[in-house]
Design an enzyme around this catalytic site. Structure first.
Site, mmCIF file in Angstrom:
data_model
loop_
_atom_site.group_PDB
_atom_site.id
_atom_site.type_symbol
_atom_site.label_atom_id
_atom_site.label_comp_id
_atom_site.label_asym_id
_atom_site.label_seq_id
_atom_site.Cartn_x
_atom_site.Cartn_y
_atom_site.Cartn_z
ATOM 1 N N GLU A 94 0.831 -1.209 0.000
ATOM 2 C CA GLU A 94 0.000 0.000 0.000
ATOM 3 C C GLU A 94 0.866 1.260 0.000
ATOM 4 O O GLU A 94 1.779 1.404 0.791
ATOM 5 C CB GLU A 94 -0.929 0.008 1.215
ATOM 6 C CG GLU A 94 -1.911 -1.155 1.260
ATOM 7 C CD GLU A 94 -2.893 -1.168 0.087
ATOM 8 O OE1 GLU A 94 -2.986 -0.167 -0.632
ATOM 9 O OE2 GLU A 94 -3.557 -2.212 -0.094
ATOM 10 N N ARG A 128 -18.076 -0.568 4.347
ATOM 11 C CA ARG A 128 -19.037 -1.281 3.489
ATOM 12 C C ARG A 128 -19.874 -2.256 4.319
ATOM 13 O O ARG A 128 -21.047 -2.477 4.059
ATOM 14 C CB ARG A 128 -18.218 -2.023 2.418
ATOM 15 C CG ARG A 128 -18.937 -2.915 1.472
ATOM 16 C CD ARG A 128 -17.936 -3.563 0.492
ATOM 17 N NE ARG A 128 -16.884 -4.330 1.153
ATOM 18 C CZ ARG A 128 -17.005 -5.604 1.556
ATOM 19 N NH1 ARG A 128 -18.128 -6.258 1.367
ATOM 20 N NH2 ARG A 128 -15.988 -6.224 2.145
ATOM 21 N N CYS A 187 -8.525 -1.692 7.611
ATOM 22 C CA CYS A 187 -7.099 -1.715 7.238
ATOM 23 C C CYS A 187 -6.579 -0.312 6.937
ATOM 24 O O CYS A 187 -5.503 0.078 7.406
ATOM 25 C CB CYS A 187 -6.861 -2.634 6.037
ATOM 26 S SG CYS A 187 -7.014 -4.375 6.491
ATOM 27 N N HIS A 210 -1.586 -5.662 1.895
ATOM 28 C CA HIS A 210 -2.751 -6.536 1.803
ATOM 29 C C HIS A 210 -2.321 -7.838 1.130
ATOM 30 O O HIS A 210 -1.463 -7.824 0.243
ATOM 31 C CB HIS A 210 -3.855 -5.870 0.964
ATOM 32 C CG HIS A 210 -4.819 -5.067 1.773
ATOM 33 N ND1 HIS A 210 -4.961 -3.708 1.631
ATOM 34 C CD2 HIS A 210 -5.716 -5.449 2.731
ATOM 35 C CE1 HIS A 210 -5.909 -3.283 2.480
ATOM 36 N NE2 HIS A 210 -6.375 -4.317 3.155
HETATM 37 N N1 PCA Z 1 -8.898 -6.704 5.932
HETATM 38 C C1 PCA Z 1 -9.845 -5.639 6.132
HETATM 39 C C2 PCA Z 1 -9.850 -5.376 7.604
HETATM 40 C C3 PCA Z 1 -9.183 -6.556 8.231
HETATM 41 C C4 PCA Z 1 -8.548 -7.259 7.112
HETATM 42 O O1 PCA Z 1 -7.791 -8.246 7.217
HETATM 43 C C5 PCA Z 1 -9.570 -4.410 5.257
HETATM 44 O O2 PCA Z 1 -9.007 -4.557 4.169
HETATM 45 O O3 PCA Z 1 -9.923 -3.302 5.666
#
Ligand code: PCA
Length: 223
Positions: free
Chosen positions: A88, A98, A151, A175
């Site tokens: 990111e 959401r 996140c 991610h």
């Molecule tokens: N993914 C979510 C929140 C926790 C996770 O593992 C996100 O992308 O916000």
């Protein structure tokens, strides 16, 4: 005599959310606790599972940072549908959920930090990290959005904390895709095996510890 603390890095993963029974981020991160990384095993990995809850995830993260004084903080989360390790670039000062979080909170168009700037960039050499993963045979991309759910909230809060507390610490967020066992229930979705995620996280920490400066390469950006 002051106690010598071994230099460390902090890796976090998340609790399962959104109807899943596991979160691939914690499945991988949990297994890296205590491992040494960096040149000559200079740093030890500490790990922490964060709740998938607005605000509480951040207070848990701040507690862990205060406890360990890490040189690098790398937070990891699941992004079902992404095809590789998604590094990111930026966190936005917005919560726009959401779905409700794990305790039923669903903020819509609120700020992460009322007085904070619109965004923070990751404090990691993201292009270097991307290039290194690609050259190691691990699918990866630079992502220009961490979403607007927990996140992004955690990434923004992390970078705000480091900035305002003047911590000498690299910090960012990746991610990761579903595990194959999850993707089996999401036809067409990409997945990545736990072993590869763990290898990627270790490589990312080593590379971040070795270099603070970035390089200029084209990003494999799809988000
Ligand atoms: N993914 C979510 C929140 C926790 C996770 O593992 C996100 O992308 O916000």
């Amino acid at each position: 005599m002051t106690k010598q603390i071994k230099p460390c890095v902090l890796l976090t993963g998340f609790a399962p959310f959104g109807g899943e029974t596991i979160n691939p981020s914690w499945e991988a991160v949990n297994q890296l606790e205590g491992l040494a990384v960096g040149s000559l095993d200079s740093h030890i990995i500490h790990t922490k599972e964060l709740p998938c809850e607005f605000d509480n995830a951040l207070s848990e993260l701040y507690k862990a940072i205060d406890k360990y004084h890490p040189s690098v903080v790398l937070c990891v989360g699941q992004a079902g549908g992404r095809v590789g390790i998604s590094i990111e670039r930026v966190a936005l000062n917005v919560n726009d959920a959401r779905i409700p979080d794990n305790i039923g909170n669903q903020p819509i168009d609120t700020k992460v930090i009322e007085t904070g700037p619109a965004a923070y960039f990751a404090k990691l050499p993201i292009k270097r990290l991307f290039n290194m993963l690609k050259n190691s045979g691990i699918p990866a991309e630079i992502s220009n959005t961490a979403g607007t759910y927990v996140c992004n909230h955690v990434m923004y809060g992390l970078l705000h904390h480091i900035e305002t507390q003047h911590l000498d610490c690299q910090a960012g967020f990746v991610h990761i895709p579903y595990l194959p066992s999850q993707a089996a229930h999401h036809p067409g979705a990409a997945s990545m095996a736990n072993e590869m995620v763990k290898k990627a996280l270790t490589l990312l920490l080593n590379e971040a510890l070795a270099h603070k400066d970035d390089i200029k390469v084209v990003a494999g950006t799809t988000h």
